[in-house]
Design a protein around this motif. Structure first.
Motif, PDB file in Angstrom:
ATOM      1  N   TYR A   6       0.774  -1.270  -0.235  1.00 34.95           N
ATOM      2  CA  TYR A   6       0.209   0.190  -0.057  1.00 34.95           C
ATOM      3  C   TYR A   6       0.835   1.245  -0.111  1.00 34.95           C
ATOM      4  O   TYR A   6       0.504   2.216  -1.029  1.00 34.95           O
ATOM      5  CB  TYR A   6      -0.847   0.194   1.139  1.00 34.95           C
ATOM      6  N   ALA A   7       1.917   1.222   0.831  1.00 37.25           N
ATOM      7  CA  ALA A   7       2.728   2.524   1.064  1.00 37.25           C
ATOM      8  C   ALA A   7       3.611   2.663  -0.324  1.00 37.25           C
ATOM      9  O   ALA A   7       3.592   3.805  -0.688  1.00 37.25           O
ATOM     10  CB  ALA A   7       3.766   2.287   2.152  1.00 37.25           C
ATOM     11  N   ALA A   8       4.084   1.744  -1.016  1.00 37.98           N
ATOM     12  CA  ALA A   8       4.552   1.805  -2.433  1.00 37.98           C
ATOM     13  C   ALA A   8       3.955   2.430  -3.273  1.00 37.98           C
ATOM     14  O   ALA A   8       4.395   3.338  -4.141  1.00 37.98           O
ATOM     15  CB  ALA A   8       5.097   0.411  -2.691  1.00 37.98           C
ATOM     16  N   ARG A   9       2.720   2.238  -3.075  1.00 40.63           N
ATOM     17  CA  ARG A   9       1.564   3.095  -4.305  1.00 40.63           C
ATOM     18  C   ARG A   9       1.600   4.433  -4.056  1.00 40.63           C
ATOM     19  O   ARG A   9       1.190   5.194  -4.888  1.00 40.63           O
ATOM     20  CB  ARG A   9       0.379   2.294  -4.361  1.00 40.63           C
ATOM     21  N   LEU A  10       2.059   4.861  -2.906  1.00 40.88           N
ATOM     22  CA  LEU A  10       2.152   6.340  -2.589  1.00 40.88           C
ATOM     23  C   LEU A  10       3.019   7.102  -2.859  1.00 40.88           C
ATOM     24  O   LEU A  10       3.164   8.422  -2.688  1.00 40.88           O
ATOM     25  CB  LEU A  10       1.673   6.345  -0.943  1.00 40.88           C
ATOM     26  N   VAL A  11       4.224   6.269  -3.071  1.00 39.33           N
ATOM     27  CA  VAL A  11       5.282   6.868  -3.517  1.00 39.33           C
ATOM     28  C   VAL A  11       5.339   7.647  -5.017  1.00 39.33           C
ATOM     29  O   VAL A  11       4.817   6.677  -5.920  1.00 39.33           O
ATOM     30  CB  VAL A  11       6.390   5.959  -3.626  1.00 39.33           C
ATOM     31  N   LYS A  12       5.613   8.758  -5.135  1.00 40.17           N
ATOM     32  CA  LYS A  12       5.214   9.469  -6.459  1.00 40.17           C
ATOM     33  C   LYS A  12       6.792  10.170  -7.115  1.00 40.17           C
ATOM     34  O   LYS A  12       7.237  10.867  -6.381  1.00 40.17           O
ATOM     35  CB  LYS A  12       4.395  10.755  -6.492  1.00 40.17           C
ATOM     36  N   GLY A  13       6.973   9.697  -8.265  1.00 37.33           N
ATOM     37  CA  GLY A  13       8.322  10.241  -8.781  1.00 37.33           C
ATOM     38  C   GLY A  13       7.817  11.451  -9.752  1.00 37.33           C
ATOM     39  O   GLY A  13       6.837  11.494 -10.472  1.00 37.33           O
ATOM     40  N   GLN A  14       8.691  12.451  -9.978  1.00 39.90           N
ATOM     41  CA  GLN A  14       8.681  13.475 -10.611  1.00 39.90           C
ATOM     42  C   GLN A  14       9.885  13.345 -11.717  1.00 39.90           C
ATOM     43  O   GLN A  14      10.900  13.308 -11.122  1.00 39.90           O
ATOM     44  CB  GLN A  14       8.618  14.998 -10.195  1.00 39.90           C
ATOM     45  N   TYR A  15       9.597  13.516 -13.093  1.00 44.81           N
ATOM     46  CA  TYR A  15      10.479  13.343 -14.019  1.00 44.81           C
ATOM     47  C   TYR A  15      10.744  14.292 -14.996  1.00 44.81           C
ATOM     48  O   TYR A  15       9.788  15.131 -15.170  1.00 44.81           O
ATOM     49  CB  TYR A  15       9.998  11.866 -14.756  1.00 44.81           C
ATOM     50  N   ALA A  16      12.005  14.303 -15.492  1.00 45.73           N
ATOM     51  CA  ALA A  16      12.270  15.054 -16.624  1.00 45.73           C
ATOM     52  C   ALA A  16      12.658  14.171 -17.888  1.00 45.73           C
ATOM     53  O   ALA A  16      13.888  13.551 -18.016  1.00 45.73           O
ATOM     54  CB  ALA A  16      13.550  16.082 -16.612  1.00 45.73           C
ATOM     55  N   PRO A  17      11.721  13.624 -18.649  1.00 47.54           N
ATOM     56  CA  PRO A  17      11.730  12.587 -19.562  1.00 47.54           C
ATOM     57  C   PRO A  17      12.522  13.118 -20.734  1.00 47.54           C
ATOM     58  O   PRO A  17      12.678  14.080 -21.193  1.00 47.54           O
ATOM     59  CB  PRO A  17      10.296  12.308 -20.019  1.00 47.54           C
ATOM     60  N   GLU A  18      13.387  12.032 -21.246  1.00 45.34           N
ATOM     61  CA  GLU A  18      14.172  12.314 -22.412  1.00 45.34           C
ATOM     62  C   GLU A  18      13.747  11.219 -23.273  1.00 45.34           C
ATOM     63  O   GLU A  18      13.268  10.207 -23.089  1.00 45.34           O
ATOM     64  CB  GLU A  18      15.907  12.232 -22.201  1.00 45.34           C
ATOM     65  N   LYS A  19      13.999  11.554 -24.738  1.00 47.21           N
ATOM     66  CA  LYS A  19      13.851  10.542 -25.934  1.00 47.21           C
ATOM     67  C   LYS A  19      14.302   9.267 -25.747  1.00 47.21           C
ATOM     68  O   LYS A  19      15.791   9.396 -25.525  1.00 47.21           O
ATOM     69  CB  LYS A  19      14.089  11.226 -27.139  1.00 47.21           C
ATOM     70  N   HIS A  20      13.761   8.084 -25.534  1.00 45.43           N
ATOM     71  CA  HIS A  20      13.985   6.840 -25.289  1.00 45.43           C
ATOM     72  C   HIS A  20      13.864   5.909 -26.641  1.00 45.43           C
ATOM     73  O   HIS A  20      13.312   6.376 -27.420  1.00 45.43           O
ATOM     74  CB  HIS A  20      13.402   5.917 -24.425  1.00 45.43           C
ATOM     75  N   GLN A  21      14.799   5.085 -26.827  1.00 39.30           N
ATOM     76  CA  GLN A  21      14.617   4.017 -27.778  1.00 39.30           C
ATOM     77  C   GLN A  21      14.712   2.586 -27.199  1.00 39.30           C
ATOM     78  O   GLN A  21      15.584   2.137 -26.606  1.00 39.30           O
ATOM     79  CB  GLN A  21      16.061   4.380 -28.470  1.00 39.30           C
ATOM     80  N   THR A  22      13.619   1.888 -27.701  1.00 33.99           N
ATOM     81  CA  THR A  22      13.438   0.411 -27.366  1.00 33.99           C
ATOM     82  C   THR A  22      13.066  -0.340 -28.192  1.00 33.99           C
ATOM     83  O   THR A  22      12.933  -1.594 -28.054  1.00 33.99           O
ATOM     84  CB  THR A  22      12.270   0.520 -26.063  1.00 33.99           C
ATOM     85  N   ASN A  23      13.306   0.194 -29.357  1.00 38.35           N
ATOM     86  CA  ASN A  23      13.043  -0.499 -30.627  1.00 38.35           C
ATOM     87  C   ASN A  23      14.411  -1.274 -31.395  1.00 38.35           C
ATOM     88  O   ASN A  23      15.131  -0.436 -31.847  1.00 38.35           O
ATOM     89  CB  ASN A  23      12.265   0.047 -31.696  1.00 38.35           C
ATOM     90  N   LEU A  24      14.428  -2.363 -31.479  1.00 36.67           N
ATOM     91  CA  LEU A  24      15.669  -3.011 -31.944  1.00 36.67           C
ATOM     92  C   LEU A  24      15.761  -2.524 -33.605  1.00 36.67           C
ATOM     93  O   LEU A  24      16.968  -2.277 -33.952  1.00 36.67           O
ATOM     94  CB  LEU A  24      15.754  -4.507 -31.985  1.00 36.67           C
ATOM     95  N   GLU A  25      14.689  -2.915 -34.184  1.00 38.76           N
ATOM     96  CA  GLU A  25      14.973  -2.580 -35.625  1.00 38.76           C
ATOM     97  C   GLU A  25      15.379  -1.065 -35.864  1.00 38.76           C
ATOM     98  O   GLU A  25      16.508  -0.935 -36.649  1.00 38.76           O
ATOM     99  CB  GLU A  25      13.449  -2.452 -36.353  1.00 38.76           C
ATOM    100  N   ALA A  26      14.895  -0.239 -35.221  1.00 35.53           N
ATOM    101  CA  ALA A  26      15.477   1.185 -35.334  1.00 35.53           C
ATOM    102  C   ALA A  26      16.743   1.309 -34.650  1.00 35.53           C
ATOM    103  O   ALA A  26      17.475   2.229 -35.131  1.00 35.53           O
ATOM    104  CB  ALA A  26      14.497   2.101 -34.410  1.00 35.53           C
ATOM    105  N   GLY A  27      17.264   0.549 -33.638  1.00 31.76           N
ATOM    106  CA  GLY A  27      18.494   0.788 -33.136  1.00 31.76           C
ATOM    107  C   GLY A  27      19.573  -0.033 -33.743  1.00 31.76           C
ATOM    108  O   GLY A  27      20.781   0.031 -33.400  1.00 31.76           O
ATOM    109  N   LYS A  28      19.275  -1.148 -34.929  1.00 33.72           N
ATOM    110  CA  LYS A  28      20.247  -1.523 -35.435  1.00 33.72           C
ATOM    111  C   LYS A  28      21.011  -0.759 -36.346  1.00 33.72           C
ATOM    112  O   LYS A  28      22.290  -1.039 -36.234  1.00 33.72           O
ATOM    113  CB  LYS A  28      19.779  -2.526 -36.544  1.00 33.72           C
ATOM    114  N   ALA A  29      20.726   0.232 -36.867  1.00 34.74           N
ATOM    115  CA  ALA A  29      21.730   1.340 -37.332  1.00 34.74           C
ATOM    116  C   ALA A  29      22.802   1.874 -36.468  1.00 34.74           C
ATOM    117  O   ALA A  29      24.002   2.218 -37.274  1.00 34.74           O
ATOM    118  CB  ALA A  29      21.066   2.628 -37.851  1.00 34.74           C
ATOM    119  N   GLN A  30      22.634   1.869 -35.290  1.00 38.06           N
ATOM    120  CA  GLN A  30      23.756   2.218 -34.095  1.00 38.06           C
ATOM    121  C   GLN A  30      24.481   0.962 -33.314  1.00 38.06           C
ATOM    122  O   GLN A  30      25.210   1.181 -32.728  1.00 38.06           O
ATOM    123  CB  GLN A  30      23.258   3.114 -33.252  1.00 38.06           C
ATOM    124  N   ALA A  31      24.219  -0.096 -34.245  1.00 40.37           N
ATOM    125  CA  ALA A  31      24.927  -1.303 -33.439  1.00 40.37           C
ATOM    126  C   ALA A  31      26.468  -1.276 -33.695  1.00 40.37           C
ATOM    127  O   ALA A  31      26.912  -0.600 -34.465  1.00 40.37           O
ATOM    128  CB  ALA A  31      24.371  -2.541 -34.406  1.00 40.37           C
TER     129      ALA A  31
END
Length: 745
Positions: free
Chosen positions: A125-150
């Motif tokens: 229950y307490a873990a659900r009360l923890v709230k993070g604030q973020y400064a997001p950056e552009k992420h890459q999780t797609n292998l097909e798109a990441g192959k060019a930088q292999a």
């Protein structure tokens, strides 16, 4: 005197079977300690960026909460301090991700806090009360798109002899000038370890500088080493207990952030802490088989001789660790090809680090290689088995060394007979049974017959029982049973007189269970310590009896309550007297470290899997109707547990071929499949009555027992066997796993 009964090779029941089925076995999350409290992790909700703030006030004030730990208040350990090393470098010990040390977010669900409370429900229950604030950056999780930088792994850049480096035999990319050419791409998706037992740990600081961990780990000594280093403690001050492990396919080879979190929480709360991951967290926090792209180019002569192979692979890794695996190893040594080129690359993505999964690398590479072999055989209008026989290797083409042993042809024969390979038709779609198309396929697997360093200890008690101890874990294959059988045959005792204890880092040195190396490594140590015990007893008995003093060790015989000699029943020495003579409560010996033999031979286990599948013509449903797995794994210590190993690996291969696929939503870098309702694994209905066959010929060079290893080859080659059978049934070649109905209708 009656010759002692032999136990090696027999289908002996598991020595820990009764404990497991009656619930007497204690797993890492089941230890109850005085003052025990509970911890729950809080994960990030972005895939890349940084924490600009974290609100823990509500959680800290919730009922029963003892502590909320984040990067703002966590104790900094010696192992969490910056080392000055390039963070992209692979870690040799522990987790490459040091949690609670900075505000950087590297993947979705990265731990950002741990909440400790007096009950599990309150911690959740307490873990659900923890709230993070973020400064997001552009992420890459797609292998097909990441192959060019292999990129080429750093380990390969630094070491020209690294197996991850580019490899060439003969002319590079010689397939281009081949008479008959094949060029195809193959893809393995992310596959997640999902053993029955979730990853869990109970951490207990017994003193400010003394730590005990009840942990789900495949290596008690490696885990001890990792956390001793992390906390700047002598290794002897850290004890790791993992007596029972509820399945592990590589996910417990690493030390992971959740373990660090539990240890930190226990230190802050000054109480023993239990932390168990959820099924959803198993997707993100303890590794997986990496999403991998491969391309195979092959050429052959019209009469079926391979002239060249080029095999390239790009596997995903995290941005904070370079995880590598042997995806291309099987290609370099399995088939005769005068020209061979391999190239291995990594694509760094905003995901958690992968980890070795059963058949690590080789299972991935075998899908591409064995599928390509089937495709080339089809182009040549050759039976796929005949094509493999025409390119069979009588010595290792990569090293030029002779095999320590190789009985793969015998595996081919056994498997082909049992699956009914002679009913297979060259033309796909030629066999039909009502609404079902029937097809046959095969796939070959191999894995190194590795042997590391290990010790064992043995104690003869006054009642004539022998206690053996080793730090090795038993993740399910029946290690304790195999060691009992080895000891029984070496000593000439009934298994009931032997107790093998394992899973404690205070016991004799043993390696981490993985890489099909435990019987090869710990088995000889058990054999050696039993021989040392016989020598010690003969020496003690010889002090008062000349017959024992002049006897050979092989003539020493264990009777019910005494020692005697072969051919001399009058020579007797009671165990009670020998223990008393030794001046203690037992006669105790420990083996010397034993290690790998010389490198004159190329040492591998081999397997072949034959599959019969049925594919529904309207729905595209695939059923594996028959699966035969044959292994050349040296001496088989226990026919029953070895057979279990092969069947379990084959079921894993069915999952790999037909259903397993962790799907990530690249918009958020978050898994869509996050439970066993959406991530499908094989169940009883998906598995046929799997047949297993062993050549059971000892390898004379790996070790004195003649064993080679089974765990990995049980899976390697299964997925391509099924994929090849689907093609034979339907004429549709699926090169991106899993083979789901939508790809066939």
């Amino acid at each position: 005197m009656k010759t002692p009964e032999k136990h090696i090779g027999k289908p002996m029941n598991r020595v820990d079977g009764r404990q497991k089925v009656t619930g007497a076995a204690t797993y890492s999350a089941e230890y109850e300690l005085p003052g025990l409290v509970y911890a729950v992790l809080v994960g990030s909700t972005i895939a890349k960026g940084r924490l600009t703030g974290i609100d823990t006030k509500a959680a800290a004030g919730a009922p029963g909460v003892l502590a909320v730990v984040t990067h703002l208040n966590a104790p900094q350990t010696p192992g969490s301090k910056p080392t000055g090393k390039d963070p992209s470098q692979p870690q040799t010990t522990g987790s490459a991700l040091r949690i609670f040390t900075d505000d950087q977010i590297r993947f979705n669900d990265q731990p950002i806090a741990v909440v400790v409370a007096d009950t599990l429900e309150r911690a959740r229950y307490a873990a659900r009360l923890v709230k993070g604030q973020y400064a997001p950056e552009k992420h890459q999780t797609n292998l097909e798109a990441g192959k060019a930088q292999a990129f080429l792994p750093t380990s390969a850049k630094k070491n020209p002899k690294s197996p991850m480096n580019d490899y060439q035999r003969g002319q590079a990319d010689a397939y281009k000038t081949g008479a008959i050419k094949l060029e195809q791409e193959y893809v393995i998706p992310t596959e997640v370890h999902h053993p029955m037992e979730l990853q869990a740990i109970t951490a207990h600081w017994e003193a400010p500088d003394r730590l005990t961990l009840y942990d789900k780990t495949q290596g008690t000594m490696a885990t001890r080493r990792d956390f001793a280093k992390e906390w700047g403690l002598p290794e002897e001050n850290v004890k790791v207990i993992a007596t029972f492990v509820g399945g592990a396919f590589g996910n417990a080879l690493h030390s992971w952030p959740h373990e660090s979190a539990a240890i930190i929480a226990a230190k802050v709360a000054n109480r023993p802490v239990k932390l168990m991951l959820t099924r959803e967290q198993m997707f993100t926090m303890v590794g997986y088989r990496p999403h991998t792209w491969q391309k195979v180019r092959m050429s052959a002569t019209a009469d079926g001789k391979i002239t060249a192979i080029t095999h390239e692979s790009i596997g995903q890794t995290s941005t904070y660790e370079e995880f590598t695996e042997s995806t291309l190893a099987q290609t370099r040594m399995m088939y005769q090809s005068p020209n061979l080129t391999t190239r291995y690359r990594l694509a760094a993505l905003n995901v958690g680090s992968p980890i070795w999964m059963r058949g690590p690398g080789e299972a991935t590479g075998a899908f591409a290689l064995e599928s390509a072999m089937d495709e080339m055989a089809y182009l040549l209008k050759l039976d796929p088995l005949e094509f493999r026989l025409r390119n069979y290797t009588e010595q290792d083409p990569e090293t030029g060394k002779p095999w320590s042993s190789k009985f793969l042809k015998e595996c081919y024969r056994l498997g082909a007979e049992r699956v009914g390979w002679n009913q297979r038709q060259l033309a796909p779609g030629a066999v039909r049974d009502g609404d079902w198309l029937v097809g046959y396929g095969m796939g070959v697997g191999t894995f190194g017959a590795h042997r590391g360093s290990s010790k064992a200890s043995a104690r003869l008690l006054p009642n004539g029982t022998v206690l053996l101890q080793s730090a090795v874990t038993d993740i399910g294959p029946g290690t304790g049973t195999a060691m009992t059988q080895i000891a029984a045959d070496t000593l000439g005792l009934a298994p009931a007189k032997i107790r093998f204890e394992w899973g404690n880092s205070d016991f004799a040195q043993a390696p981490t269970q993985g890489g099909s190396a435990i019987v090869n490594t710990v088995g000889p140590a058990v054999q050696e310590v039993c021989l040392a015990l016989k020598d010690k007893l003969r020496e003690l008995a010889g002090a008062g009896n000349a017959a024992f003093a002049s006897a050979k060790k092989e003539d020493v015989i264990f009777a019910d309550d005494h020692l005697t000699l072969s051919g001399n029943d009058t020579a007797r020495a009671s165990y009670a007297d020998l223990v008393k003579q030794a001046g203690g409560t037992a006669v105790t010996v420990q083996s010397k470290p034993n290690g790998e033999n010389g490198q004159k031979y190329s040492m591998y286990s081999f397997s072949v899997h034959f599959a019969q599948v049925r594919v529904h013509v309207l729905t595209g449903e695939v059923r594996v109707s028959k699966l035969v797995s044959c292994a050349d794994a040296g001496t088989i210590i226990n026919e029953k547990t070895a057979g279990n190993q092969m069947k379990g690996g084959a079921v894993g291969g069915i999952g790999m071929a037909l259903m397993e696929h962790a799907i990530i939503d690249d918009r958020f870098g978050r898994y869509v499949t996050k439970d066993l309702a959406d991530y499908h694994v094989p169940v009883h209905a998906d598995a046929p009555d799997i047949q297993v066959a062993f050549v059971n010929q000892p390898d004379p060079y790996v070790n004195a027992l003649g064993t080679k290893g089974i765990g990995e080859i049980a899976t390697i080659g299964v997925a391509p066997a099924i994929a090849n059978a689907v093609f034979n049934a339907t004429g549709k070649r699926v090169r991106e796993l899993p083979i789901t109905p939508d790809k066939l209708v």
